[in-house]
Design a protein around this motif. Structure first.
Motif, mmCIF file in Angstrom:
data_model
loop_
_atom_site.group_PDB
_atom_site.id
_atom_site.type_symbol
_atom_site.label_atom_id
_atom_site.label_comp_id
_atom_site.label_asym_id
_atom_site.label_seq_id
_atom_site.Cartn_x
_atom_site.Cartn_y
_atom_site.Cartn_z
ATOM 1 N N MET A 236 -32.915 -61.027 -27.563
ATOM 2 C CA MET A 236 -34.185 -61.677 -27.875
ATOM 3 C C MET A 236 -35.161 -60.753 -28.595
ATOM 4 O O MET A 236 -35.792 -61.146 -29.581
ATOM 5 N N ILE A 237 -35.300 -59.530 -28.127
ATOM 6 C CA ILE A 237 -36.342 -58.637 -28.642
ATOM 7 C C ILE A 237 -35.825 -57.751 -29.771
ATOM 8 O O ILE A 237 -36.469 -57.615 -30.810
ATOM 9 N N LYS A 238 -34.640 -57.149 -29.570
ATOM 10 C CA LYS A 238 -34.125 -56.212 -30.572
ATOM 11 C C LYS A 238 -33.288 -56.887 -31.647
ATOM 12 O O LYS A 238 -33.038 -56.301 -32.698
ATOM 13 N N GLY A 239 -32.802 -58.105 -31.351
ATOM 14 C CA GLY A 239 -32.025 -58.831 -32.352
ATOM 15 C C GLY A 239 -30.637 -58.275 -32.590
ATOM 16 O O GLY A 239 -30.091 -58.421 -33.686
ATOM 17 N N ILE A 240 -30.038 -57.646 -31.598
ATOM 18 C CA ILE A 240 -28.698 -57.088 -31.770
ATOM 19 C C ILE A 240 -27.654 -58.097 -31.319
ATOM 20 O O ILE A 240 -27.950 -59.070 -30.621
ATOM 21 N N GLY A 241 -26.414 -57.851 -31.709
ATOM 22 C CA GLY A 241 -25.337 -58.791 -31.428
ATOM 23 C C GLY A 241 -24.280 -58.203 -30.513
ATOM 24 O O GLY A 241 -24.463 -57.146 -29.890
ATOM 25 N N LEU A 242 -23.151 -58.870 -30.472
ATOM 26 C CA LEU A 242 -22.073 -58.483 -29.570
ATOM 27 C C LEU A 242 -21.466 -57.136 -29.961
ATOM 28 O O LEU A 242 -20.841 -56.479 -29.121
ATOM 29 N N ASP A 243 -21.635 -56.712 -31.207
ATOM 30 C CA ASP A 243 -21.098 -55.423 -31.627
ATOM 31 C C ASP A 243 -21.733 -54.260 -30.873
ATOM 32 O O ASP A 243 -21.101 -53.200 -30.710
ATOM 33 N N LEU A 244 -22.978 -54.434 -30.411
ATOM 34 C CA LEU A 244 -23.652 -53.408 -29.628
ATOM 35 C C LEU A 244 -23.753 -53.775 -28.150
ATOM 36 O O LEU A 244 -24.097 -52.918 -27.329
ATOM 37 N N LEU A 245 -23.474 -55.032 -27.814
ATOM 38 C CA LEU A 245 -23.588 -55.484 -26.424
ATOM 39 C C LEU A 245 -22.228 -55.741 -25.781
ATOM 40 O O LEU A 245 -22.156 -56.333 -24.707
ATOM 41 N N TRP A 246 -21.160 -55.294 -26.431
ATOM 42 C CA TRP A 246 -19.822 -55.587 -25.904
ATOM 43 C C TRP A 246 -19.582 -54.881 -24.565
ATOM 44 O O TRP A 246 -18.902 -55.416 -23.689
ATOM 45 N N LYS A 247 -20.163 -53.688 -24.385
ATOM 46 C CA LYS A 247 -19.911 -52.949 -23.149
ATOM 47 C C LYS A 247 -20.521 -53.638 -21.933
ATOM 48 O O LYS A 247 -19.807 -53.891 -20.945
ATOM 49 N N PRO A 248 -21.839 -53.968 -21.923
ATOM 50 C CA PRO A 248 -22.366 -54.687 -20.748
ATOM 51 C C PRO A 248 -21.730 -56.053 -20.561
ATOM 52 O O PRO A 248 -21.552 -56.507 -19.422
ATOM 53 N N THR A 249 -21.365 -56.722 -21.669
ATOM 54 C CA THR A 249 -20.691 -58.024 -21.546
ATOM 55 C C THR A 249 -19.337 -57.876 -20.876
ATOM 56 O O THR A 249 -18.962 -58.667 -19.998
ATOM 57 N N LEU A 250 -18.598 -56.859 -21.280
ATOM 58 C CA LEU A 250 -17.283 -56.619 -20.676
ATOM 59 C C LEU A 250 -17.412 -56.267 -19.199
ATOM 60 O O LEU A 250 -16.588 -56.696 -18.371
#
Length: 371
Positions: free
Chosen positions: A334-348
């Motif tokens: 929401m705030i930083k506008g990043i995608g799954l390429d940078l959020l893959w670790k917490p998602t995993l």
């Protein structure tokens, strides 16, 4: 009187034999005192920072050493150019970037020139950003005062220019909406799921369901599916309120945000099922949910208190708190506008936790239902 004393003695023995009651009576107050007394503080320690030194002069190096020796900051990265600042913030590696412009040391040494230092803080965590910029500003100003000739008012000047990234207006909603969203999903999903299954066992109606044509898995998923849908709707409502009412930007993918919300809701349901395998009554399930879910979410997820300021042991414990990763994901999208390429670790990590908790919950629950 003897009968009354015998009755009181019996009640004492009953309480002492019940480990769960003892845990509620003594464990929760002890945990609260230890957390508030030693661990939970708004003081920042060992905050991760980066330095962009375009001067490479003696004064820029000495100020950097002062910042790192203060105990407030920990150098994670030396940046090479201005274009490296935003990626460092988006990856979540640093909380503050200190920028020394070219010729900073020369400007500082000249009495007729005001040297400039820029402080860039990640304001998606508002209180942390304000504290870090204040700490850094004080350290830099103290260094300036120490460099003044003895017996004179310091003619040397340093202009410290703080700038808040991602939240320039320092609006509190940017910080609290992701945390509130995590708490609501946990309460509705985990707490209500654990209570409703404990109620069936307490009233003895679970055995009636077990002799129905439905399988055990169908019964369990039939019990939790309504809470999955209701919690997901709650998450969508919170997102809508945050965007349209509170003005929080949605800089990333809405589809990814909804998928992550559904994933965290499923994880919360898995936690509720796990609690239901332990609790035999609704009261025990409620207290266990508050103790195991709500308190860690508030205290150890980084929602209110910075994780970097906690003792090493609690920093380690925070790594197993699911809300920590969900708050990081919500802020990132929401705030930083990043995608799954940078959020893959917490998602995993959330996926792994969900699978593990669901497997353990089902394994523990089915034997208890067959008893």
């Amino acid at each position: 009187m003897k009968r009354f004393l015998a009755f009181v003695k019996k009640e004492f023995f009953h309480i002492l034999r019940d480990r769960r009651t003892l845990l509620i009576l003594f464990g929760m107050p002890l945990a609260m005192v230890l957390l508030f007394g030693f661990a939970l503080t708004n003081e920042i320690k060992n905050a991760k920072i980066a330095v962009l030194d375009l001067d490479h002069g003696p004064h820029s190096r000495q100020i950097t050493d002062r910042l790192l020796s203060s105990g407030y900051f920990q150098l994670i990265q030396n940046l090479n150019a201005s274009r490296d600042i935003e990626p460092a913030f988006r990856r979540g590696k640093v909380k503050l970037v200190v920028v020394f412009p070219p010729n900073f040391s020369q400007d500082f040494a000249r009495n007729d020139t005001e040297a400039q230092v820029q402080l860039l803080a990640d304001a998606s965590e508002q209180n942390t950003a304000i504290s870090l910029t204040n700490y850094a500003t004080n350290i830099i100003q103290n260094y300036k005062s120490e460099q003044a000739p003895p017996g004179t008012v310091a003619p040397m000047q340093i202009d410290v220019q703080p700038r808040m990234v991602f939240n320039p207006e320092l609006r509190g909603a940017f910080v609290f909406v992701p945390g509130v969203m995590a708490m609501v999903l946990l309460l509705v999903s985990a707490l209500m799921t654990s209570v409703t299954i404990a109620r069936e066992k307490e009233m003895g109606t679970m055995e009636v369901l077990m002799v129905s044509p439905l399988s055990q898995l169908q019964i369990l998923f039939g019990k939790v599916l309504p809470y999955l849908l209701l919690s997901f709707i709650n998450g969508c409502v919170i997102i809508a309120l945050g965007v349209f009412l509170l003005g929080i930007p949605l800089n990333g993918s809405l589809l990814l945000l909804l998928a992550e919300t559904l994933l965290f809701t499923f994880l919360s349901l898995s936690l509720g099922l796990l609690i239901s395998t332990i609790a035999d009554t609704q009261l025990v399930a409620m207290f266990a949910s508050l103790l195991v879910l709500l308190m860690p979410t508030i205290f150890l997820s980084g929602f209110i208190f910075p994780i970097e300021s906690m003792p090493r042991f609690l920093q380690f414990v925070s790594n197993i708190i699911p809300a920590k990763y969900f708050i990081e994901i919500v802020k990132g999208i929401m705030i930083k506008g990043i995608g799954l390429d940078l959020l893959w670790k917490p998602t995993l990590l959330l996926l792994g936790m969900s699978a593990f908790l669901m497997a353990v919950s089902l394994r523990n629950l089915k034997p208890r239902l067959n008893q």
